[in-house]
Motif scaffolding. Structure first.
Motif, short mmCIF file in Angstrom:
data_model
loop_
_atom_site.label_atom_id
_atom_site.label_comp_id
_atom_site.label_asym_id
_atom_site.label_seq_id
_atom_site.Cartn_x
_atom_site.Cartn_y
_atom_site.Cartn_z
N ILE A 142 -17.51 -0.25 35.93
CA ILE A 142 -18.86 0.69 35.19
C ILE A 142 -19.60 0.55 36.98
N GLY A 143 -18.99 1.43 37.82
CA GLY A 143 -20.21 0.88 39.06
C GLY A 143 -21.73 1.68 38.91
N GLY A 144 -22.15 2.04 39.64
CA GLY A 144 -23.54 2.90 39.99
C GLY A 144 -23.27 4.44 39.96
N GLY A 145 -22.21 4.90 40.87
CA GLY A 145 -21.72 6.59 41.35
C GLY A 145 -20.44 6.96 40.68
N SER A 167 -23.66 3.88 36.14
CA SER A 167 -24.87 4.12 35.69
C SER A 167 -25.68 5.20 36.59
N VAL A 168 -25.95 4.54 38.18
CA VAL A 168 -27.06 5.48 38.55
C VAL A 168 -26.85 6.57 38.92
N GLY A 276 -25.83 2.72 31.38
CA GLY A 276 -23.72 1.68 32.32
C GLY A 276 -23.92 1.46 30.32
N THR A 277 -24.58 1.25 29.67
CA THR A 277 -24.09 0.61 28.45
C THR A 277 -23.34 1.59 27.28
#
Length: 315
Positions: A142-145, A167-168, A276-277
């Motif tokens: 799980i990345g930011g994008g 997440s972002v 993200g969670t």
């Protein structure tokens, strides 16, 4: 005659963080020996989902980070630096300009890799050096994008998908405040579920053994252990249970930014931690995964593994 040990650096330039691995590669034994690793939150993906451009402030943060990493590599006598850019660079219309600016300022050339290549490198990196990995197994990053899910064996990938949920991206797209409103939270959940429902069917065969990599997973593990500070030895191999992830998410969805940061979440990750969670919770729920084994490895180790194989073939 076997090739000598070679010291390299692998840099993963992600949407939220830039990760550095300095490692000694031993072609004779097939080992990757970690010398040092660093993590810097640069938020390269700032507003990229909306504008499709890397922001000038994000570029300055990236150049400062790469300058620091270059200095460390010189101090550690690294012979070769390999850098890969992922989701934020893939999405940015000005990525060539960014890559050129970083190379001009630091000498480090970032190669923008595809989602498929990122998934494969992450998959093999997650289990590099681990003994007796049950097969088939699945890796989630799980990345930011973006979020990558990969399944296979230590020899080959059977299925892989890269989804534009990170997440972002989810925070910028759906959350106007922290905590998000009930409507915002449900809208984000619906978008995550839509992507997962379309992508998960091939992965049911590998749900008995799932590894989770990258900052979201390792930070969730840290918080679920009740630790305010990150401890690599404790996080590596931690068994993250669905019930713990679910309980954490229920707390997070009602917490302010200051309350989240007070859990020991670093600046630059606290504001995107809830989303993200949520991605992890929905993945575990929809695939029927009871436990995820956390790995501090991932793309950087996959890059190192690829380079090690190149050296072994050359010898």
């Amino acid at each position: 005659m076997p090739a000598p040990t070679e010291r390299i650096a692998c840099i993963d330039v992600g949407t939220n963080t830039a990760l550095l691995l300095v490692a000694d590669l031993e072609p004779a034994t097939g080992r990757i020996v970690t010398v040092d690793h660093r993590q810097t939150i640069v938020r390269l993906g700032q507003k990229v989902d909306e504008h499709r451009m890397i922001h000038p402030e994000a570029l300055e943060r990236l150049k400062a980070c790469m300058t620091e990493y270059r200095k460390l590599c010189s101090e550690l006598e690294v012979r070769r630096i390999i850098a890969a850019g992922t989701s934020a660079l893939r999405d940015a219309a000005n990525r060539d300009e960014i890559i050129g600016a970083v190379k001009g300022a630091t000498g480090i050339e970032i190669r923008c890799i595809s989602g498929d290549e990122e998934a494969v490198l992450t998959f093999f990196g997650a289990v590099a050096g681990l003994p007796e990995v049950p097969e088939p197994f699945t890796v989630i990053d799980i990345g930011g994008g973006s979020t990558e899910i990969i399944m296979g064996t230590v020899e080959q990938v059977a299925s892989a998908v890269s989804m534009n949920i990170g997440s972002v991206r989810m925070t910028e797209r759906f959350c106007t405040s922290i905590p998000p409103s009930a409507e915002e939270f449900e809208a984000a959940k619906k978008e995550i579920d839509r992507n997962l429902a379309r992508s998960l069917p091939p992965f049911f065969a590998g749900r008995q053994q799932v590894f989770g990599v990258a900052g979201t997973l390792t930070t969730i593990a840290q918080v679920c252990m009740g630790d305010r500070h990150f401890d690599v030895a404790k996080v590596q191999g931690y068994q993250l249970e669905y019930s713990a992830v679910h309980q954490l998410l229920e707390r997070l969805r009602a917490m302010t930014l200051d309350e989240i940061a007070a859990l020991g979440i670093p600046e630059g990750r606290a504001d995107v931690f809830t989303m993200g969670t949520l991605i992890l919770r929905q993945f575990m729920r929809m695939l029927g995964v009871g436990t995820v084994t956390v790995s501090i490895q991932g793309l950087r180790y996959g890059m190192a593994q690829q380079e090690l194989q190149r050296l072994r073939n050359r010898s």
